[in-house]
Design a protein around this motif. Structure first.
Motif, mmCIF file in Angstrom:
data_model
loop_
_atom_site.group_PDB
_atom_site.id
_atom_site.type_symbol
_atom_site.label_atom_id
_atom_site.label_comp_id
_atom_site.label_asym_id
_atom_site.label_seq_id
_atom_site.Cartn_x
_atom_site.Cartn_y
_atom_site.Cartn_z
ATOM 1 N N VAL A 1 1.125 -1.653 0.133
ATOM 2 C CA VAL A 1 -0.362 0.112 0.087
ATOM 3 C C VAL A 1 0.707 1.600 -0.144
ATOM 4 C CG1 VAL A 1 -1.527 1.393 1.167
ATOM 5 C CG2 VAL A 1 -1.795 -1.053 1.042
ATOM 6 N N ASP A 2 0.501 2.097 -1.187
ATOM 7 C CA ASP A 2 1.385 3.080 -1.225
ATOM 8 C C ASP A 2 0.714 4.571 -0.476
ATOM 9 O OD1 ASP A 2 3.500 5.655 -1.886
ATOM 10 O OD2 ASP A 2 3.988 4.489 -3.545
ATOM 11 N N TYR A 3 0.494 4.497 0.461
ATOM 12 C CA TYR A 3 0.079 5.768 1.296
ATOM 13 C C TYR A 3 0.170 7.268 0.641
ATOM 14 C CZ TYR A 3 4.611 6.838 3.798
ATOM 15 O OH TYR A 3 5.820 7.364 4.492
ATOM 16 N N GLU A 4 1.214 7.307 -0.652
ATOM 17 C CA GLU A 4 1.100 8.734 -0.597
ATOM 18 C C GLU A 4 0.638 9.295 -1.608
ATOM 19 O OE1 GLU A 4 5.192 10.564 -0.886
ATOM 20 O OE2 GLU A 4 6.174 9.560 0.966
ATOM 21 N N LEU A 5 0.608 7.590 -2.716
ATOM 22 C CA LEU A 5 -0.545 7.757 -3.359
ATOM 23 C C LEU A 5 -1.883 7.562 -3.408
ATOM 24 C CD1 LEU A 5 1.434 5.275 -6.050
ATOM 25 C CD2 LEU A 5 1.400 7.768 -6.603
ATOM 26 N N CYS A 6 -2.299 6.611 -2.215
ATOM 27 C CA CYS A 6 -3.808 6.836 -1.837
ATOM 28 C C CYS A 6 -4.087 7.494 -1.865
ATOM 29 C CB CYS A 6 -3.679 5.654 -0.446
ATOM 30 S SG CYS A 6 -5.433 5.586 -0.434
ATOM 31 N N ILE A 7 -5.868 8.093 -2.082
ATOM 32 C CA ILE A 7 -6.462 9.014 -2.868
ATOM 33 C C ILE A 7 -7.586 8.728 -1.533
ATOM 34 C CG2 ILE A 7 -5.433 10.571 -4.821
ATOM 35 C CD1 ILE A 7 -8.238 9.020 -5.431
ATOM 36 N N GLY A 8 -7.533 7.747 -1.191
ATOM 37 C CA GLY A 8 -8.705 7.704 0.342
ATOM 38 C C GLY A 8 -9.918 7.802 -0.483
ATOM 39 N N CYS A 9 -10.158 6.979 -1.351
ATOM 40 C CA CYS A 9 -11.804 6.794 -1.776
ATOM 41 C C CYS A 9 -12.062 5.647 -1.370
ATOM 42 C CB CYS A 9 -11.634 6.812 -4.288
ATOM 43 S SG CYS A 9 -10.413 4.812 -4.286
ATOM 44 N N ASP A 10 -11.665 4.828 -1.012
ATOM 45 C CA ASP A 10 -12.453 3.533 -0.138
ATOM 46 C C ASP A 10 -12.746 2.873 -1.288
ATOM 47 O OD1 ASP A 10 -13.454 2.614 1.519
ATOM 48 O OD2 ASP A 10 -15.288 3.897 1.750
ATOM 49 N N SER A 11 -12.545 3.169 -2.695
ATOM 50 C CA SER A 11 -13.460 2.436 -3.463
ATOM 51 C C SER A 11 -12.864 0.252 -3.426
ATOM 52 C CB SER A 11 -12.916 2.178 -4.988
ATOM 53 O OG SER A 11 -13.172 3.003 -5.558
ATOM 54 N N CYS A 12 -11.010 -0.244 -2.595
ATOM 55 C CA CYS A 12 -11.323 -1.037 -2.924
ATOM 56 C C CYS A 12 -11.684 -1.554 -1.610
ATOM 57 C CB CYS A 12 -9.349 -1.083 -2.351
ATOM 58 S SG CYS A 12 -8.908 0.169 -0.712
ATOM 59 N N ASN A 13 -11.628 -0.671 -0.658
ATOM 60 C CA ASN A 13 -12.621 -1.826 0.252
ATOM 61 C C ASN A 13 -13.628 -1.968 0.358
ATOM 62 O OD1 ASN A 13 -13.204 -2.849 3.182
ATOM 63 N ND2 ASN A 13 -14.402 -0.117 3.443
ATOM 64 N N LYS A 14 -14.910 -1.174 -0.807
ATOM 65 C CA LYS A 14 -15.883 -1.415 -1.196
ATOM 66 C C LYS A 14 -16.429 -2.884 -2.107
ATOM 67 C CE LYS A 14 -17.806 3.058 -1.223
ATOM 68 N NZ LYS A 14 -18.292 4.144 -1.733
ATOM 69 N N ILE A 15 -15.084 -2.852 -2.678
ATOM 70 C CA ILE A 15 -15.382 -3.915 -3.852
ATOM 71 C C ILE A 15 -14.221 -5.990 -3.414
ATOM 72 C CG2 ILE A 15 -12.834 -3.672 -5.297
ATOM 73 C CD1 ILE A 15 -14.751 -3.747 -7.704
ATOM 74 N N CYS A 16 -13.727 -5.340 -2.137
ATOM 75 C CA CYS A 16 -13.590 -6.663 -1.447
ATOM 76 C C CYS A 16 -14.648 -7.258 -1.779
ATOM 77 C CB CYS A 16 -12.600 -6.321 -0.279
ATOM 78 S SG CYS A 16 -11.558 -7.686 0.584
ATOM 79 N N PRO A 17 -14.208 -9.046 -1.511
ATOM 80 C CA PRO A 17 -15.954 -9.263 -1.624
ATOM 81 C C PRO A 17 -15.503 -10.214 -0.171
ATOM 82 C CG PRO A 17 -13.856 -10.209 -3.392
ATOM 83 C CD PRO A 17 -13.878 -9.492 -2.849
ATOM 84 N N VAL A 18 -14.686 -10.782 0.417
ATOM 85 C CA VAL A 18 -14.202 -11.040 1.596
ATOM 86 C C VAL A 18 -13.891 -10.343 3.058
ATOM 87 C CG1 VAL A 18 -13.715 -13.495 0.569
ATOM 88 C CG2 VAL A 18 -12.226 -11.297 1.066
ATOM 89 N N HIS A 19 -13.795 -8.933 2.512
ATOM 90 C CA HIS A 19 -13.887 -7.970 3.575
ATOM 91 C C HIS A 19 -12.742 -7.945 4.247
ATOM 92 C CE1 HIS A 19 -18.308 -7.152 2.550
ATOM 93 N NE2 HIS A 19 -18.281 -8.451 3.339
ATOM 94 N N ALA A 20 -11.424 -8.683 3.520
ATOM 95 C CA ALA A 20 -10.432 -8.127 4.306
ATOM 96 C C ALA A 20 -9.612 -6.905 4.603
ATOM 97 C CB ALA A 20 -9.708 -9.260 3.369
ATOM 98 N N ILE A 21 -10.411 -6.361 4.123
ATOM 99 C CA ILE A 21 -9.274 -4.973 3.853
ATOM 100 C C ILE A 21 -10.199 -3.905 5.290
ATOM 101 C CG2 ILE A 21 -9.075 -2.599 2.536
ATOM 102 C CD1 ILE A 21 -8.401 -4.161 0.121
#
Ligand code: SF4
Ligand code: SF4
Length: 180
Positions: free
Chosen positions: A43-63
């Motif tokens: 996870v590159d925290y400097e690139l991340c814009i905090g859009c939450d898309s990765c969390n929303k799409i994760c099918p097993v709630h691993a994020i």
């Protein structure tokens, strides 16, 4: 019939006695993953814009999103590898370009741990954001806020001056009309 039994006994004996390596302990082998290998996340925290898309799409709630005391980038993802199924959807959906803020491709392969409960931290990919980064972003946000505030004050002052000028002109016109 007798021949078939002999052949079968021979096959079974060979299968049981021949030396085979059923399991390869990859910890002791040099493994070179391919470019598209879905290994451990980074996870590159400097690139991340905090859009939450990765969390929303994760099918097993691993994020899980870690909350930051910032206005714009107020969340960054952390991944529980014990739950993750390595589908790669989080990387696919990440909107940052040209590099993805969350990546599996080309990531670490050596994710084996000593035991299921040996060290729970082994199963997490943390964003590991240094305080200095948070502090500098807070300073940037404060500078942007002050700049915005100054621009607003300037706009208001210009508008007030224009209004006063219009009022003075109107009063002058009224005076001229009364004198005639
Ligand atoms: S690879 Fe799939 S399961 Fe793992 S964190 Fe990303 S979206 Fe979730
Ligand atoms: S890692 Fe990518 S998808 Fe996830 S919050 Fe950050 S920018 Fe969005």
């Amino acid at each position: 019939m007798f021949i078939d039994i002999v052949k079968k006994v021979f096959r079974v004996t060979k299968a049981v006695t021949q030396k085979r390596q059923a399991v390869v302990d990859v910890r002791h082998h040099a493994v070179r993953p391919t470019a598209n290998y879905r290994g451990q996340h980074t996870v590159d925290y400097e690139l991340c814009i905090g859009c939450d898309s990765c969390n929303k799409i994760c099918p097993v709630h691993a994020i899980t999103m870690q909350h930051l005391p910032l206005k714009k980038q107020n969340i960054v993802p952390e991944v529980n590898l014990a739950v993750c199924i390595f589908c790669g959807l989080c990387e696919d959906v990440c909107p940052t370009t040209p590099d993805k803020a969350i990546k599996l491709s080309g990531g670490r392969f050596d994710m084996l741990t000593g035991g299921l409960h040996a060290n729970q931290q082994d199963f997490w990919v943390h964003a590991d954001i240094p305080q200095s980064y948070i502090d500098s972003r807070l300073e940037e946000e404060e500078a942007a806020r002050v700049k915005k505030e100054l621009a607003k004050t300037k706009r208001e002052a210009i508008a007030a001056a224009k209004k006063a000028e219009e009022a003075a002109k109107k009063a002058e016109d009224n005076n001229d009309g009364a004198q005639k």
